[in-house]
Motif scaffolding. Structure first.
Motif, PDB file in Angstrom:
ATOM      1  N   ILE A   3      13.629  85.378  19.743  1.00 19.92           N
ATOM      2  CA  ILE A   3      14.389  84.035  19.494  1.00 19.92           C
ATOM      3  C   ILE A   3      14.697  83.489  20.781  1.00 19.92           C
ATOM      4  CG2 ILE A   3      16.106  82.744  18.486  1.00 19.92           C
ATOM      5  CD1 ILE A   3      16.408  84.988  16.528  1.00 19.92           C
ATOM      6  N   VAL A  46      17.931  77.890  20.531  1.00 18.22           N
ATOM      7  CA  VAL A  46      18.167  77.639  19.103  1.00 18.22           C
ATOM      8  C   VAL A  46      18.927  76.255  19.110  1.00 18.22           C
ATOM      9  CG1 VAL A  46      20.027  78.339  17.488  1.00 18.22           C
ATOM     10  CG2 VAL A  46      18.918  80.135  18.817  1.00 18.22           C
ATOM     11  N   ALA A  99       5.494  76.249  10.916  1.00 12.53           N
ATOM     12  CA  ALA A  99       6.870  76.844  11.097  1.00 12.53           C
ATOM     13  C   ALA A  99       7.210  77.586   9.633  1.00 12.53           C
ATOM     14  CB  ALA A  99       7.954  75.613  11.079  1.00 12.53           C
ATOM     15  N   ARG A 102      16.987  75.348  14.239  1.00 18.30           N
ATOM     16  CA  ARG A 102      15.993  75.578  14.270  1.00 18.30           C
ATOM     17  C   ARG A 102      15.624  76.690  15.396  1.00 18.30           C
ATOM     18  NH1 ARG A 102      12.815  70.896  16.673  1.00 18.30           N
ATOM     19  NH2 ARG A 102      14.090  71.731  18.778  1.00 18.30           N
ATOM     20  N   LEU A 103      14.876  77.747  14.985  1.00 20.13           N
ATOM     21  CA  LEU A 103      15.008  79.268  16.055  1.00 20.13           C
ATOM     22  C   LEU A 103      13.436  79.177  16.474  1.00 20.13           C
ATOM     23  CD1 LEU A 103      16.405  81.617  13.637  1.00 20.13           C
ATOM     24  CD2 LEU A 103      17.656  80.382  15.034  1.00 20.13           C
ATOM     25  N   GLU A 104      13.453  78.930  18.029  1.00 16.75           N
ATOM     26  CA  GLU A 104      12.081  78.850  18.732  1.00 16.75           C
ATOM     27  C   GLU A 104      11.813  80.288  18.782  1.00 16.75           C
ATOM     28  OE1 GLU A 104      10.272  76.199  19.262  1.00 16.75           O
ATOM     29  OE2 GLU A 104      12.001  74.855  18.865  1.00 16.75           O
ATOM     30  N   LEU A 105      10.458  80.540  18.538  1.00 13.74           N
ATOM     31  CA  LEU A 105      10.003  82.017  18.812  1.00 13.74           C
ATOM     32  C   LEU A 105       9.248  81.994  20.236  1.00 13.74           C
ATOM     33  CD1 LEU A 105       8.546  82.764  15.385  1.00 13.74           C
ATOM     34  CD2 LEU A 105      10.703  83.056  16.079  1.00 13.74           C
ATOM     35  N   TYR A 143       8.310  78.473  15.261  1.00 15.18           N
ATOM     36  CA  TYR A 143       9.858  78.404  15.042  1.00 15.18           C
ATOM     37  C   TYR A 143      10.076  78.770  13.641  1.00 15.18           C
ATOM     38  CZ  TYR A 143       9.358  73.644  13.579  1.00 15.18           C
ATOM     39  OH  TYR A 143       8.963  72.307  12.727  1.00 15.18           O
ATOM     40  N   TRP A 144      11.376  79.166  13.235  1.00 18.69           N
ATOM     41  CA  TRP A 144      11.891  79.231  11.985  1.00 18.69           C
ATOM     42  C   TRP A 144      12.833  78.132  11.865  1.00 18.69           C
ATOM     43  CZ3 TRP A 144      13.514  84.482   9.534  1.00 18.69           C
ATOM     44  CH2 TRP A 144      12.398  85.397   9.609  1.00 18.69           C
TER      45      TRP A 144
END
Length: 151
Positions: free
Chosen positions: A78, A81, A101, A114-117, A126-127
């Motif tokens: 992650i 955020v 996504a 939003r969780l950037e990968l 992202y999630w």
């Protein structure tokens, strides 16, 4: 140790709106048998409420991963955020949404996180998760990363 836990329970208006199945069932069975109508209405409404309660996803964060429903995301991948509420959340779920996504959004919960990968091998950028308290998710991830270097 669990740093964050949230169940995305349906809101009251969802239970009220699904209660419309009760008069509909009674009206359908009224010409046949009123008792069958009442029994069918009760069974259908209880089944709908049971499904809503059973299908409410759980978001948890522990020292290793974030779990959203049955999906798992290791904390070390992650990156940034970001939290969104109101009109910004609507844009994140709509016009700004990347088709790649991973989503766990619920119509009855407006705010999103939003969780950037940062995993180069993962095609998911992202999630995007619905949450009533997205700021607490961001804080929990930051706290875990601060306590466990390398995450």
């Amino acid at each position: 140790m669990t740093y964050y836990r949230e169940r995305l329970w349906p809101t009251a208006w969802l239970y009220i709106s699904t209660a419309l199945i009760i008069p509909a069932s009674i009206l359908v069975f009224l010409p046949i048998n009123i008792a069958v109508g009442y029994i069918t209405a009760a069974v259908l409404y209880l089944a709908i409420v049971g499904f809503l309660l059973w299908s409410a996803p759980l978001i948890t964060i522990d020292e290793k991963e974030l779990r959203a429903g049955s999906a798992r995301l290791p904390l070390e991948i992650i990156g940034d955020v970001a939290t969104f509420d109101g009109a910004e959340a609507t844009l994140e779920r709509g016009q700004r949404l990347d088709a790649r996504a991973w989503l766990m959004i619920r119509g009855w919960v407006s705010p999103v996180v939003r969780l950037e990968l940062i995993d180069e091998s993962d095609p998911t950028p992202y999630w995007l998760l619905s949450s009533r308290t997205p700021e607490l998710i961001a804080e929990a991830i930051a706290e875990v990363k601060l306590r466990t270097p390398g995450k």
